[in-house]
Design a protein around this motif. Structure first.
Motif, PDB file in Angstrom:
ATOM      1  N   SER B1025      -7.451   7.225   2.388  1.00 55.97           N
ATOM      2  CA  SER B1025      -7.944   6.477   1.224  1.00 55.97           C
ATOM      3  C   SER B1025      -9.407   6.807   0.992  1.00 55.97           C
ATOM      4  N   PHE B1026      -9.849   6.306  -0.100  1.00 51.76           N
ATOM      5  CA  PHE B1026     -11.230   6.516  -0.486  1.00 51.76           C
ATOM      6  C   PHE B1026     -12.051   5.330   0.027  1.00 51.76           C
ATOM      7  N   LEU B1027     -13.145   5.579   0.710  1.00 51.58           N
ATOM      8  CA  LEU B1027     -13.961   4.484   1.218  1.00 51.58           C
ATOM      9  C   LEU B1027     -15.213   4.375   0.371  1.00 51.58           C
ATOM     10  N   LYS B1028     -15.475   3.144  -0.078  1.00 53.06           N
ATOM     11  CA  LYS B1028     -16.688   3.019  -0.871  1.00 53.06           C
ATOM     12  C   LYS B1028     -17.365   1.684  -0.614  1.00 53.06           C
ATOM     13  N   SER B1029     -18.478   1.501  -1.279  1.00 52.61           N
ATOM     14  CA  SER B1029     -19.276   0.285  -1.126  1.00 52.61           C
ATOM     15  C   SER B1029     -19.528  -0.054   0.342  1.00 52.61           C
ATOM     16  N   VAL B1091     -11.711  -0.181   0.914  1.00 54.17           N
ATOM     17  CA  VAL B1091     -10.746   0.916   1.035  1.00 54.17           C
ATOM     18  C   VAL B1091      -9.972   0.985  -0.268  1.00 54.17           C
ATOM     19  N   LYS B1092     -10.001   2.140  -0.887  1.00 55.56           N
ATOM     20  CA  LYS B1092      -9.312   2.254  -2.167  1.00 55.56           C
ATOM     21  C   LYS B1092      -8.236   3.319  -2.070  1.00 55.56           C
ATOM     22  N   ASN B1093      -7.025   2.916  -2.356  1.00 51.92           N
ATOM     23  CA  ASN B1093      -5.956   3.920  -2.411  1.00 51.92           C
ATOM     24  C   ASN B1093      -5.014   3.586  -3.549  1.00 51.92           C
ATOM     25  N   ASP B1094      -3.893   4.246  -3.573  1.00 52.08           N
ATOM     26  CA  ASP B1094      -2.988   4.075  -4.712  1.00 52.08           C
ATOM     27  C   ASP B1094      -2.552   2.633  -4.889  1.00 52.08           C
ATOM     28  N   GLU B1095      -2.419   1.949  -3.724  1.00 56.14           N
ATOM     29  CA  GLU B1095      -1.906   0.582  -3.826  1.00 56.14           C
ATOM     30  C   GLU B1095      -2.979  -0.396  -4.287  1.00 56.14           C
TER      31      GLU B1095
END
Lengths: 158, 1219
Positions: B1025-1029, B1091-1095
């Motif tokens: 997933s993409f990790l941000k903030s 954590v940013k992903n498709d869901e």
């Protein structure tokens, strides 16, 4: 170090120019014109090297296109010739038997490939594979980019 | 068009993409300019829109138009807009446009700094790549200064793709911002050993480029490059390295010796022509620099020449060309080896490729000798005749003249022949080089006195046949020779046999069609001629003839007075008046000749081209001061002209006293006759009446021979030079016979080649005596002229600024400017304190600190200052010596590359590593010296090396036994370990880890601030997933606090200045302040992130404990053994000891561990005992004595603070017990 690379057609039309030393437009034009004249005037059986101003020029003709590099006095002419050849091979692999039209219509791609291959006048990667891989991945990234774009644009239109 | 109209304005953005534009241009061949200006208008509209996609498309089209030659500089700002698009697609286009059209004069370029910085630190490697590529094309001094530090950080990026680009662009940065070279160089050097071959070759490229410009600063890298050369198989890299060696060898001839063997091996083995060619070139360069002392160097030269011959004989024009090119380099130093291939080279003159012919011509230039000059020139003359195209013919002409005139006419044995050649060359149609021929004629006639008579006769013929030369307007260039002819006939008119006839030729009406400057010379010189005729007639008492000639002048001169050319007109009217006056006198029967001839008295001397520049200003002369304050009185005025024209006096004296020398003259004449008698081909002439010039003071000692025409000229003015060739052959043959005779009688005196320059009296190596003795007057130089030739240096060399000593340790002030990241403003970016000085260290950061500390020490301990300086100097010296040693240990039979790589000798241990050699040297030293006491010499050496090395040399005895894999490390420079086969160590420790993210960290003391440390944390995204903030926060303790941006509370976290795509890692720095450093600290903290992903996205946290060990407060600092001893003696230090059992690793590894993990450096090492030193950020000295027993290690420590010491020792115990 390579100073610049030019691609031009037999008719003297510039197809690509890459300058590794920032140069003012006026000088660029003058040098391109002068060099094109010199190179186009050479007979087919002549050797690929010539001394021009304080530089050495290495050129090679592929079909209707001249690939022409200006290198510094101490650089190796043969390896530059090899570099030109590799670049042509890269273009060939990328476009699938490249022709002048490919380069005209996709000139930015030709630049991208060159940028992955040569940087700042020095060869960056001697492996064709890794250059193509980098280009493919960057293109992939671009395609990913592009899909949401059309949506955005539609929104912009509406 | 109509269709387009229908499309309307809503979708203007779609109306033309790049393909449409290209197609459109191709379809509008007739009105292309109009079509394009229409397109540019559209593009301008598109650029006004907010939609970035439209803008990018517009910029892309502009880039295409720029290539066609249209100015797009007005769109620079739009290009920057597109560069800063977040989408890679657009960014790519923006950077491409920028790289195509930005240059130093682009004013908006400074707006790009922050954008580029942002892109450089982008988590997407292709963003970074595209920014680097673009920047490499348009980097300016400002950009270089502002971004140098960012780029330097990228050199250590985890991705080789970025590393190699960062390394390459550093070269551009150095050029624009030379101050960055020293700070960045150590890291660059590290990259020579990067595991990725691409990065390695990039580093080789950059260093080779740098070293080629300023080789002396890179000599110390020679061993490293040698190692690379013998191990690399990449031809691209090899070529660069070999080229680099070519630049280094002139500075260090011993290096050359070492190189010859591997290079010849390569020449034999490689199949790549480019590599072969490079090797040959470098071997040539090496041999040139090794003028002596190479026993078998003729073998190498032979090999090169032989290989080049193969190239030249190849059917590939390119190889032929390069072969000739390289051959010309050999020629300079080994002319004989090349001369044997004269046939081949003459053959190339017939090549259909003009560039090859020109190369061959270049070669011929160097191949001539006295023996073959005539023959070669004859061949060239044939080529001149059949050459097609004026360019090549002109080139031939220039070459003939170059070949003949080189080194002061060194190879010309017969000047009559040369003059004939020049005259023959005047028949060339349409040449542009008439002035060259003219210059040669003048030069020869002036400087070769003996030839004047012959020259004058030839010139007279040229003048006589001027109509042939000047008739054709197309042959304009060649009429320049008339200029020379007229001048020579005038100036040396005393040699003219038929002066009347020549004068008449010069007065022909046709002359007025010549260019003005030639006519002017005609006018001037006809007076000289006139004067000498007048004198002749008067002396002979033929008054009528004298008057006739005056009358002729008066009749013909008016045609010049009417000339449109001012110069001609002025001279002609002046002279006309003069002659009218003479006529009056003649009528009164007053003898006038003496006076008229006095107008032209005096000898003209050739002046060296640089003479004027070289006149030194005499001492005490003030060029600005008045020369004469008051107007001088009449007496001094009388004298002045005399001094100005003192040559006139000479001339008079010559007239008056020829008899005085009569005896001497006779004697000399006799001697000459004798000489001439020996030469059957010398056609004797009756001495001409005008011989006065021989008595010119200063040239009396030179026997000057009168030359008569040895060949009757069939065609007037067109002598056949070929006949001289035949004559010459016969003469030489004859001479040889004579010489053989002489040899029997007496030993021939052979003079060296170097004498040849000034006179041809000496014999060449071919033993060819000149046809007649010729005095070549050397060009005059002012007295006291400085021999230096500084004028050859170019003050504007852009590479001069990079002439920087890279071996000197960095000073505090030498840092790259650091721009802080906006969202961590108060934090120090890691590199601000970083490194700069390391030599290949694995932990660059420490080294810098060391050096800085050293500097600081200097300041504090003034009494020591001197010493430190000395030591540094010695250090430098040492570097030289190291190289010395590396070079000297290569005996002729020295380890060839193959031998070196033999596994049996223990991989890195052998030869190639500079360090190991040092050891060896030390061993030798030690053999000479008593172990315990170091003689002063020894000590000195030790100083030169830094501590660890010192310890090395003490260990001598054991060393030999060690030479296997267990080889102790020993070679530590600047306190860190080099090149050793140590297990990989990382200073980064695990901070915390969960399925999403892994954090590792390292703590560095901060040099600038005694109460700050920097924690570098590497965040690695382990998930898909993409990790941000991401935000990092810690719970401050009383002693240790995280530095937060002003205004934020202690509960605020610090945002991590980047996001992490899957699989990516990146590093962030956080600064902590502390009060006491004597105890280790632990801080609890939390990282929160999304954590940013498709869901969708989830909020996650990760707790961690940040451990500040005491060692993290230490800064690796070098210390010299005497300073160390003083420190121990001072008694201010507390002492403590530990002992650890069960140590199985080697002593070297053990020391390395202490150095690496605890930030110590080795001061000295003797056998299995070493002293070590470090300093805390608050200035505590920490000294250790480490001893290794059978299976144990004991460490005695001394430190200003006992708590700190015991904590440090505890930490060390822990580290060691893991071993």
């Amino acid at each position: 170090m390579m100073r610049f690379m030019l691609l031009f057609s037999r008719q003297g039309k510039l197809r690509l120019q890459k300058w590794y030393l920032a140069t003012a437009d006026k000088d660029k034009k003058k040098m391109v014109r002068e060099l094109m004249q010199v190179v186009l005037a050479r007979k087919p059986k002549m050797c690929s090297f010539l001394e021009w101003r304080d530089l050495k020029v290495v050129y090679k003709r592929y079909a209707s296109l001249y690939f022409c590099c200006a290198i510094e006095g101490q650089d190796n002419e043969l390896i530059t010739l090899e570099l030109i050849h590799r670049y042509v091979e890269l273009l060939d692999k990328y476009f699938g038997s490249v022709c002048e039209l490919d380069i005209i219509f996709n000139f930015e791609k030709a630049y991208f490939i060159l940028d992955e291959f040569v940087m700042g006048g020095e060869i960056q990667d001697t492996s064709k594979k890794s250059v193509l891989k980098a280009i493919e991945q960057a293109d992939l990234l671009q395609e990913e980019d592009e899909s949401p774009r059309s949506v955005l644009e539609e929104m912009g239109l509406a | 068009m109509a269709l387009k109209m229908v499309k309307g304005s809503i979708d203007r953005m779609f109306d033309k993409n790049l393909q449409d534009l290209v197609r459109g241009i191709r379809n509008h061949k007739e009105d292309e300019a109009k079509y394009i200006s229409q397109c540019i208008d559209e593009i301008k509209q598109e650029l006004k829109q907010d939609n970035i996609a439209v803008k990018a498309n517009a910029v892309c089209k502009l880039t295409y138009l720029q290539m066609l030659g249209y100015d797009i500089s007005w769109a620079a700002f739009n290009i920057i807009e597109v560069m800063s698009a977040s989408k890679f697609t657009f960014k790519r286009i923006g950077y491409l446009a920028a790289s195509q059209c930005f240059h130093e004069g682009t004013d908006v370029i400074m707006l790009t700094t922050n954008q580029i910085r942002k892109d450089l630190s982008s988590p997407n490697q292709y963003d970074t790549g595209v920014a680097l590529t673009g920047l490499s094309c348009f980097v300016t001094p400002d950009l270089a200064r502002d971004l140098a530090n960012d780029i330097m950080t990228l050199m250590s990026h985890t991705k080789p793709y970025i590393r190699k680009k960062a390394v390459l662009i550093m070269y551009k940065v150095f050029l624009k911002y030379p101050e960055s070279l020293r700070p960045a160089f150590p890291r660059l050097k590290e990259k020579l050993e990067d595991p990725d071959p691409g990065v390695q070759s990039a580093a080789v490229n950059v260093i080779c480029e740098l070293a080629r410009r300023n080789p002396k600063n890179y000599l110390s890298l020679a061993p490293l490059f040698f190692k690379l050369m013998t191990s690399s198989t990449n031809n691209w890299v090899l070529i660069k390295i070999i080229k680099l060696f070519g630049a280094l060898t002139p500075l260090e001839p011993r290096l050359g010796k070492k190189l010859i063997e591997p290079l010849t091996n390569l020449i034999h083995s490689t199949s790549a022509m480019s590599l072969l060619y490079e090797c040959v070139n470098t071997v040539i360069a090496v041999l040139i620099s090794l003028s002596s002392g190479m026993p078998n160097h003729s073998a190498s030269i032979q090999l090169c020449v032989q290989k080049l011959r193969i190239l030249i004989e190849d059917s590939d024009q390119n190889l032929k060309y390069l072969g000739l090119l390289a051959m010309s380099k050999i020629l300079k130093t080994h002319p004989k080896s090349v001369q044997s291939h004269k046939d081949l080279i003459l053959q190339c003159l017939d090549d259909k490729d003009e560039s090859i012919r020109l190369r061959a011509l270049d070669l011929l230039y160097g191949m001539v000798s006295k023996k073959n000059l005539m023959e070669i020139v004859k061949k060239l003359m044939i080529h001149v005749d059949k050459a097609e195209g004026t360019t090549y013919r002109d080139e031939l002409l220039t070459k003939i003249i170059d070949i003949c005139s080189q080194s002061n006419y060194q190879y010309i044995t017969n000047f009559e022949w040369y003059i004939s050649i020049l005259v023959e060359l005047t028949r060339l149609e349409g040449t542009r080089h008439g002035h060259l021929i003219a210059a040669q004629m003048l030069d020869v006639a002036i400087r070769v006195k003996a030839i004047r008579k012959f020259a004058v006769s030839q010139m007279a013929m040229l003048l006589d046949n001027a109509h042939l030369i000047a008739s054709n307007t197309q042959r304009n260039g060649i009429c320049e020779v008339l200029y020379a002819a007229a001048w020579i006939c005038g100036e040396f008119s005393e040699h003219l046999e038929e002066a009347n006839q020549t004068l008449e030729a010069m007065l022909r009406p046709k002359v007025t069609t010549l260019p003005g400057h030639i006519q002017a010379v005609y006018v001037q010189n006809m007076v000289k001629l006139y004067a000498s005729i007048l004198q002749q007639k008067e002396q002979a008492g033929e008054k009528e003839a004298a008057q006739e000639i005056t009358q002729l002048m008066i009749e013909r001169l008016p045609q010049f007075v009417q000339s449109a050319d001012l110069e001609v007109q002025e001279r002609a009217s002046c002279i006309l008046q003069l002659i009218k006056y003479i006529q009056k006198l003649q009528v009164k029967e007053v003898p006038v000749a003496e006076e008229v001839i006095a107008l032209f008295a005096g000898e003209l001397n050739p002046v060296a081209p640089k003479a004027q520049k070289k006149v030194p200003v005499p001492e005490g002369l003030d060029l600005d001061a008045w020369i004469n304050e008051p107007p001088s009185d009449s007496e001094s005025e009388d004298e002045k002209p005399k001094t100005i024209f003192h040559e006139e006096e000479q001339r008079h004296s010559r007239h008056r006293q020829p008899e005085i020398d009569e005896e001497e003259l006779a004697r000399r004449r006799e001697a000459r006759k004798q000489e001439q008698a020996n030469n059957p081909f010398y056609i004797k002439s009756s001495p001409s009446p005008q011989k006065r010039y021989q008595d010119t003071p200063g040239v009396e000692h030179i026997p000057v021979v009168q030359i008569d025409l040895s060949v009757p000229l069939k065609v007037p003015g067109m002598p056949m030079s070929d006949q001289y060739v035949k004559l010459e052959e016969e003469r030489r043959h004859k001479q040889k016979l004579e010489k053989d005779k002489k040899k029997k009688k007496q030993k021939k005196e052979k003079r060296g080649k170097h004498h040849r320059h000034n006179s041809l009296h000496t014999e060449s190596e071919e033993d060819i005596a000149p046809a007649h003795h010729v005095d070549i007057i050397t060009e005059e130089m002012p007295e006291n002229a400085l021999p230096s030739d500084e004028d050859d240096k170019d003050p504007n060399d852009p590479y001069k600024a990079l002439d920087i000593d890279l071996d000197k340790p960095l000073a505090d002030s030498e840092k790259l400017p650091v721009q802080r990241h906006r969202n961590v403003e108060t934090l120090k970016s890691p590199d601000s304190e970083v490194p700069l000085v390391e030599k290949k260290s694995k932990k660059p950061k420490k080294k810098e600190k060391k050096h800085k500390d050293k500097e600081r020490d200097k300041g504090k301990k003034k009494e020591k200052e001197k010493k430190v300086v000395e030591e540094e100097e010695e250090e430098e010296e040492k570097k030289g010596e190291d190289l010395d040693f590396w070079l000297s240990t290569a005996p002729p039979t020295a380890p060839t590359p193959q031998a070196q790589s033999e596994p049996g000798t223990g991989t890195a241990v052998v030869a190639e590593s500079q360090e190991v050699k040092k050891e060896e040297r030390e061993e030798q030293d030690e053999e000479e010296e008593d172990e315990g006491k170091k003689s002063s010499k020894h000590k000195k050496k030790k100083h030169k090396k830094e501590k660890e090395e010192k310890s090395k040399d003490k260990k001598k005895s054991k060393k030999k036994s060690h030479h296997s894999e267990e080889e102790p490390p020993v070679s530590v420079q600047n306190g860190t370990l080099e090149d050793e086969p140590l297990p990989p160590m990382s200073s980064y420790r695990l901070l915390a880890e969960n399925p999403y993210i892994k954090m590792t960290y390292d703590i560095q003391g901060n040099l600038q601030n005694d109460s700050q440390v920097t924690v570098s944390v590497i965040f690695e995204n382990k998930s898909t997933s993409f990790l941000k903030s991401m935000e990092l926060n810690v719970l401050d303790s009383l002693n240790t606090k995280m530095l937060r941006p002003e205004g934020s509370s202690v509960h605020d976290g610090i945002p991590v200045p980047f996001q992490l795509p899957p699989g990516i890692s990146n590093e962030a720095q956080f600064v902590f302040t502390l009060q006491s450093i004597v105890m280790a600290q632990k801080l609890k903290g939390t990282l929160s992130f999304i954590v940013k992903n498709d869901e969708g996205s989830t909020h996650e946290k990760l707790d961690f404990k940040l451990h500040f060990s005491c060692a993290s407060y230490l800064i690796t600092t070098p210390c010299y053994s005497d300073a160390f001893a003083k420190l121990l003696e001072s008694g201010d230090l507390h002492m403590s000891s530990i002992k650890v059992d069960g140590i199985s690793i080697s002593f070297q590894h053990l020391l390395a561990k202490i150095c690496f993990h605890h930030h110590f450096s080795v001061v000295e090492r003797v056998d299995s005992c070493a002293s070590m030193y470090s300093r805390s950020i608050q200035g505590h000295h920490v000294c250790l004595l480490v001893k290794k027993g059978e299976n144990s290690v004991s460490i005695d420590g001394k430190c200003n603070d006992s708590t700190l010491l015991s904590n440090l020792l505890d930490e060390m115990k822990e580290t060691l017990s893991k071993c």
